[in-house]
Design an enzyme around this catalytic site. Structure first.
Site, PDB file in Angstrom:
ATOM      1  NE  ARG A 124      -3.447  -2.397   2.398  1.00  0.00           N
ATOM      2  CZ  ARG A 124      -3.073  -3.396   2.591  1.00  0.00           C
ATOM      3  NH1 ARG A 124      -1.677  -3.513   3.159  1.00  0.00           N
ATOM      4  NH2 ARG A 124      -3.402  -4.831   2.500  1.00  0.00           N
ATOM      5  CE  LYS A 146      -1.495  12.893 -14.627  1.00  0.00           C
ATOM      6  NZ  LYS A 146      -1.900  13.192 -16.168  1.00  0.00           N
ATOM      7  CD  GLU A 188       6.198  15.996 -23.568  1.00  0.00           C
ATOM      8  OE1 GLU A 188       5.463  17.124 -23.280  1.00  0.00           O
ATOM      9  OE2 GLU A 188       5.840  14.894 -23.679  1.00  0.00           O
ATOM     10  CE  LYS A 230       4.830  16.853 -14.965  1.00  0.00           C
ATOM     11  NZ  LYS A 230       4.726  15.589 -15.297  1.00  0.00           N
ATOM     12  CD  GLU A 240      -4.600  14.918 -14.306  1.00  0.00           C
ATOM     13  OE1 GLU A 240      -5.093  13.961 -14.116  1.00  0.00           O
ATOM     14  OE2 GLU A 240      -3.857  15.311 -15.251  1.00  0.00           O
ATOM     15  NE  ARG A 245      -0.083  16.568 -13.086  1.00  0.00           N
ATOM     16  CZ  ARG A 245       0.517  15.801 -12.133  1.00  0.00           C
ATOM     17  NH1 ARG A 245       0.091  15.917 -10.903  1.00  0.00           N
ATOM     18  NH2 ARG A 245       1.198  15.083 -12.392  1.00  0.00           N
ATOM     19  CG  ASN A 249      -3.094  16.893 -20.857  1.00  0.00           C
ATOM     20  OD1 ASN A 249      -2.047  16.313 -20.658  1.00  0.00           O
ATOM     21  ND2 ASN A 249      -4.407  16.479 -20.384  1.00  0.00           N
ATOM     22  CG  HIS A 252       0.405  15.683 -24.529  1.00  0.00           C
ATOM     23  ND1 HIS A 252       0.982  16.958 -24.496  1.00  0.00           N
ATOM     24  CD2 HIS A 252       1.182  14.914 -24.092  1.00  0.00           C
ATOM     25  CE1 HIS A 252       2.408  16.713 -24.362  1.00  0.00           C
ATOM     26  NE2 HIS A 252       2.274  15.775 -24.043  1.00  0.00           N
ATOM     27  CG  HIS A 256      -2.014  11.399 -26.434  1.00  0.00           C
ATOM     28  ND1 HIS A 256      -2.768  11.834 -25.136  1.00  0.00           N
ATOM     29  CD2 HIS A 256      -0.805  10.849 -26.140  1.00  0.00           C
ATOM     30  CE1 HIS A 256      -1.722  11.984 -24.364  1.00  0.00           C
ATOM     31  NE2 HIS A 256      -0.681  11.179 -24.812  1.00  0.00           N
ATOM     32  CG  HIS A 268       4.972  11.228 -25.976  1.00  0.00           C
ATOM     33  ND1 HIS A 268       3.646  11.114 -25.991  1.00  0.00           N
ATOM     34  CD2 HIS A 268       5.116  12.173 -25.011  1.00  0.00           C
ATOM     35  CE1 HIS A 268       2.945  11.993 -25.034  1.00  0.00           C
ATOM     36  NE2 HIS A 268       4.289  12.877 -24.747  1.00  0.00           N
TER      37      HIS A 268
HETATM   38  N1  LIG Z   1       4.367  10.147 -15.489  1.00  0.00           N
HETATM   39  C1  LIG Z   1       4.557  11.345 -16.387  1.00  0.00           C
HETATM   40  O1  LIG Z   1       4.077  12.460 -15.866  1.00  0.00           O
HETATM   41  C2  LIG Z   1       4.914  11.319 -17.894  1.00  0.00           C
HETATM   42  C3  LIG Z   1       5.113  12.223 -18.355  1.00  0.00           C
HETATM   43  C4  LIG Z   1       5.590  12.211 -19.845  1.00  0.00           C
HETATM   44  C5  LIG Z   1       5.799  10.814 -20.410  1.00  0.00           C
HETATM   45  N2  LIG Z   1       5.381   9.628 -19.469  1.00  0.00           N
HETATM   46  C6  LIG Z   1       5.616   8.376 -19.936  1.00  0.00           C
HETATM   47  O2  LIG Z   1       7.191   8.256 -20.234  1.00  0.00           O
HETATM   48  C7  LIG Z   1       7.198   7.138 -21.192  1.00  0.00           C
HETATM   49  C8  LIG Z   1       8.244   7.623 -22.202  1.00  0.00           C
HETATM   50  O3  LIG Z   1       9.354   7.786 -21.698  1.00  0.00           O
HETATM   51  P1  LIG Z   1      10.633   8.030 -22.687  1.00  0.00           P
HETATM   52  O4  LIG Z   1      10.608   8.640 -23.672  1.00  0.00           O
HETATM   53  O5  LIG Z   1      11.854   8.404 -21.606  1.00  0.00           O
HETATM   54  O6  LIG Z   1      11.177   6.408 -23.144  1.00  0.00           O
HETATM   55  P2  LIG Z   1      11.775   5.158 -22.570  1.00  0.00           P
HETATM   56  O7  LIG Z   1      11.518   5.108 -21.147  1.00  0.00           O
HETATM   57  O8  LIG Z   1      11.119   4.016 -23.278  1.00  0.00           O
HETATM   58  O9  LIG Z   1      13.097   5.438 -23.161  1.00  0.00           O
HETATM   59  C9  LIG Z   1      13.382   5.360 -24.447  1.00  0.00           C
HETATM   60  C10 LIG Z   1      14.749   4.579 -24.824  1.00  0.00           C
HETATM   61  O10 LIG Z   1      16.126   4.914 -24.292  1.00  0.00           O
HETATM   62  C11 LIG Z   1      16.632   4.256 -23.597  1.00  0.00           C
HETATM   63  N3  LIG Z   1      17.479   5.012 -22.711  1.00  0.00           N
HETATM   64  C12 LIG Z   1      17.096   5.485 -21.501  1.00  0.00           C
HETATM   65  N4  LIG Z   1      17.833   6.144 -20.979  1.00  0.00           N
HETATM   66  C13 LIG Z   1      18.968   6.020 -21.788  1.00  0.00           C
HETATM   67  C14 LIG Z   1      20.356   6.819 -21.714  1.00  0.00           C
HETATM   68  N5  LIG Z   1      20.810   7.397 -20.988  1.00  0.00           N
HETATM   69  N6  LIG Z   1      21.143   6.237 -22.798  1.00  0.00           N
HETATM   70  C15 LIG Z   1      20.903   5.467 -23.773  1.00  0.00           C
HETATM   71  N7  LIG Z   1      19.761   4.784 -23.791  1.00  0.00           N
HETATM   72  C16 LIG Z   1      18.736   5.306 -22.880  1.00  0.00           C
HETATM   73  C17 LIG Z   1      15.768   2.990 -22.968  1.00  0.00           C
HETATM   74  O11 LIG Z   1      16.288   1.777 -23.003  1.00  0.00           O
HETATM   75  C18 LIG Z   1      14.603   3.027 -24.119  1.00  0.00           C
HETATM   76  O12 LIG Z   1      15.058   2.332 -25.245  1.00  0.00           O
HETATM   77  C19 LIG Z   1       5.695   7.203 -21.948  1.00  0.00           C
HETATM   78  O13 LIG Z   1       5.421   5.791 -21.416  1.00  0.00           O
HETATM   79  C20 LIG Z   1       4.997   7.983 -21.182  1.00  0.00           C
HETATM   80  O14 LIG Z   1       3.506   7.722 -21.029  1.00  0.00           O
HETATM   81  C21 LIG Z   1       4.945   9.879 -18.348  1.00  0.00           C
HETATM   82 ZN   LIG Z   2       4.086  14.578 -23.295  1.00  0.00          ZN
END
Ligand SMILES: NC(=O)c1ccc[n+]([C@@H]2O[C@H](COP(=O)([O-])OP(=O)(O)OC[C@H]3O[C@@H](n4cnc5c(N)ncnc54)[C@H](O)[C@@H]3O)[C@@H](O)[C@H]2O)c1
Ligand SMILES: [Zn+2]
Length: 366
Positions: A124, A146, A188, A230, A240, A245, A249, A252, A256, A268
Site C-alpha cells: 500500500r 503520476k 516537451e 512543471k 489533478e 494541470r 496536455n 497532446h 495522442h 511521443h
Molecule cells: N508520468 C508522467 O508524468 C509522464 C510524463 C511524460 C511521459 N510519461 C511516459 O514516459 C514514457 C516515455 O518515456 P521515454 O521517452 O523516457 O521512453 P523510454 O523510457 O522508453 O526510453 C526510451 C529509450 O531510451 C533508452 N534509454 C534511456 N535512457 C538512456 C540513456 N541515458 N542512454 C541510452 N539509452 C537510454 C531506453 O532503454 C529506451 O529504449 C511513456 O510511457 C509516457 O507515457 C510519463
Molecule cells: Zn508528453
C-alpha cells in the site's frame, strides 16, 4: 549544483540536477534515513540503461549501507504492462522488501511510470525515488507523481499518484541517449515554454545550436527550468482535481491521436511537436491567437530543433477524427482542447467544432 525542493501537502520531493548524481544517489537517499542500516532498495531499470548505469547506482547504494538489488525489464512501452508489473512484485517478494524499503527507478519514462506504480501499490505504498536518464523523463515524467501502466485499449489509465521523495538528475546520461530521443524530449520543453513564458520560448530560440549539440551546462539549465515549470503547475493541482494541470496536455490531444494511428512508430515527443502546431493553428482559427507570428515562430523553432512539422506518411483526417471521437465517448464525453491566446496564456476549450479541428490537422498532411 541545482537543488529544488518541491513542497506538496503531504510530502516533499527533493529534486537535484547535478553531474554524477548517479554516483551520489546512495548518499542522497541515506541522508534522509541516517541511522537505519540495511534498508532495502529495489532498483528498477531496463536492459539498456542497466548495462550503462546499473552498476554505478548499485555500488553507490551499497556504499551507503543499503541492501540493493536490480530488476531489469525490456526497454520499451510494452513493458508498462500488468504482466511485467507482476514480475516486479515477484522480485519484491523474493527480496522481502518491507515497508521501510524503497523502489528506485533508473531509466526513462517507461521505467519511472512502472516503478512508481509498483511503489504506490506494494504494501500500500513504499518509498519511491527516480534517477531519470532520458530527456523526456528529466523534463517531464520524473516529477509530478503520476505513475501508470497500460492495459489493452487504455494507455496510462491504470495508475496512482505517488510522489517520489527524491529525483536525482544526472544530465551526463544524455550523452549516451540517441539523438532522436533528445529531440523528442525537447518537444516537451517547448511545450512548457509555450504554456508559461515568452522569455522561456526566446531562451530556446537563442539556444538551439547548443541544445542540439547536447551542451551539458545548457542541458542542466534546460532541465532545471523545466522542473520549475512543471513543479509550479503540479504543486497547485497535485492530484489533478482543480483542472489546472490540464494545461500540461497542450499539444497532446492531437498528439495522442497521431501516436495511436501510427501504431506508436513515432516518438511521443515527435507527436507532441505535430500536436502543438495543430493546437496553435486551431487557436488562430478560433480567433484566440491573434498574432500570426506564433505559428510561424513555433514551426521555425521545431524545425531548427529537428522535430517534425509535417507528417512523413499521411494519416487520413477521418481516422484522426474517429480516434478523437472514440476517446471522447469512452473517456467521459468531453474533449477539452488546451489552446493559446498568446505565448504563456493557455486557455481550455470544450466546445471546439470538429470541422475546425479537422482543418487544423490537415495542415500537417504532406
Ligand atoms: N508520468 C508522467 O508524468 C509522464 C510524463 C511524460 C511521459 N510519461 C511516459 O514516459 C514514457 C516515455 O518515456 P521515454 O521517452 O523516457 O521512453 P523510454 O523510457 O522508453 O526510453 C526510451 C529509450 O531510451 C533508452 N534509454 C534511456 N535512457 C538512456 C540513456 N541515458 N542512454 C541510452 N539509452 C537510454 C531506453 O532503454 C529506451 O529504449 C511513456 O510511457 C509516457 O507515457 C510519463
Ligand atoms: Zn508528453
Amino acid at each position: 549544483v541545482f537543488d529544488l525542493s518541491i513542497q506538496f501537502e503531504t510530502c516533499v520531493t527533493q529534486t537535484l540536477v547535478r553531474l554524477n548524481a548517479l554516483r551520489d544517489v546512495g548518499a542522497l537517499l541515506r541522508a534522509a534515513r541516517p541511522s537505519e542500516p540495511g534498508l532495502r532498495v529495489l532498483v528498477l531499470t531496463d536492459e539498456r540503461v542497466g548495462d550503462l548505469y546499473g552498476e554505478t547506482v548499485l555500488e553507490s547504494l551499497e556504499d551507503a549501507a543499503f541492501e540493493a538489488r536490480e530488476h531489469r525489464i525490456r526497454p520499451g512501452e510494452a513493458s508498462k504492462s500488468l504482466e511485467v508489473l507482476g514480475d516486479v512484485y515477484q522480485s519484491l517478494v523474493r527480496f522481502e522488501l518491507d515497508r521501510d524499503g524503497q523502489i528506485l527507478a533508473l531509466g526513462g519514462g517507461v521505467v519511472s511510470d512502472l516503478a512508481g506504480f509498483a511503489a504506490a501499490t506494494w504494501m500500500r505504498g513504499v518509498g519511491f525515488a527516480v534517477c531519470p536518464t532520458t530527456l523526456e523523463a528529466d523534463v517531464d515524467a520524473s516529477i509530478g507523481g503520476k505513475t501508470a501502466i497500460n492495459v489493452p485499449g487504455a494507455k496510462n489509465l491504470v495508475g496512482a499518484f505517488h510522489q517520489p521523495a527524491l529525483v536525482a538528475v544526472d544530465p551526463s546520461c544524455l550523452q549516451t541517449l540517441e539523438r532522436r530521443d533528445i529531440r523528442a524530449g525537447m518537444a516537451e520543453s517547448v511545450k512548457h515554454a509555450l504554456i508559461t513564458s515568452e522569455e522561456f520560448l526566446e531562451w530556446h530560440e537563442a539556444g538551439v545550436e547548443r541544445l542540439s549539440a547536447v551542451d551539458l551546462p545548457l542541458m542542466r539549465e534546460l532541465i532545471l527550468r523545466n522542473l520549475r515549470v512543471k513543479a509550479a503547475i503540479v504543486q497547485r493541482d497535485p492530484c489533478e482535481h482543480t483542472g489546472r494541470r490540464i494545461i500540461l496536455n497542450f499539444g497532446h490531444t492531437i498528439g495522442h491521436a497521431i501516436e495511436e494511428c501510427t501504431g506508436f512508430a513515432l516518438r511521443h515527443g515527435e507527436c507532441v511537436s505535430l500536436g502543438m502546431l495543430v493546437a496553435c493553428r486551431l487557436s488562430q482559427a478560433l480567433g484566440l491567437l491573434e498574432d500570426d507570428g506564433v505559428v510561424g515562430r513555433l514551426a521555425k523553432l521545431l524545425t531548427r530543433l529537428g522535430l517534425p512539422t509535417q507528417l512523413a506518411e499521411p494519416i487520413e483526417a477521418d481516422r484522426i477524427m474517429a480516434t478523437l471521437r472514440r476517446d471522447k465517448k469512452v473517456w467521459g464525453g468531453q474533449e477539452r482542447f488546451v489552446l493559446l491566446e498568446d505565448v504563456g496564456r493557455p486557455v481550455v476549450r470544450g466546445d471546439v467544432p470538429e470541422g475546425q479541428v479537422r482543418e487544423a490537422y490537415e495542415s500537417l498532411l504532406p
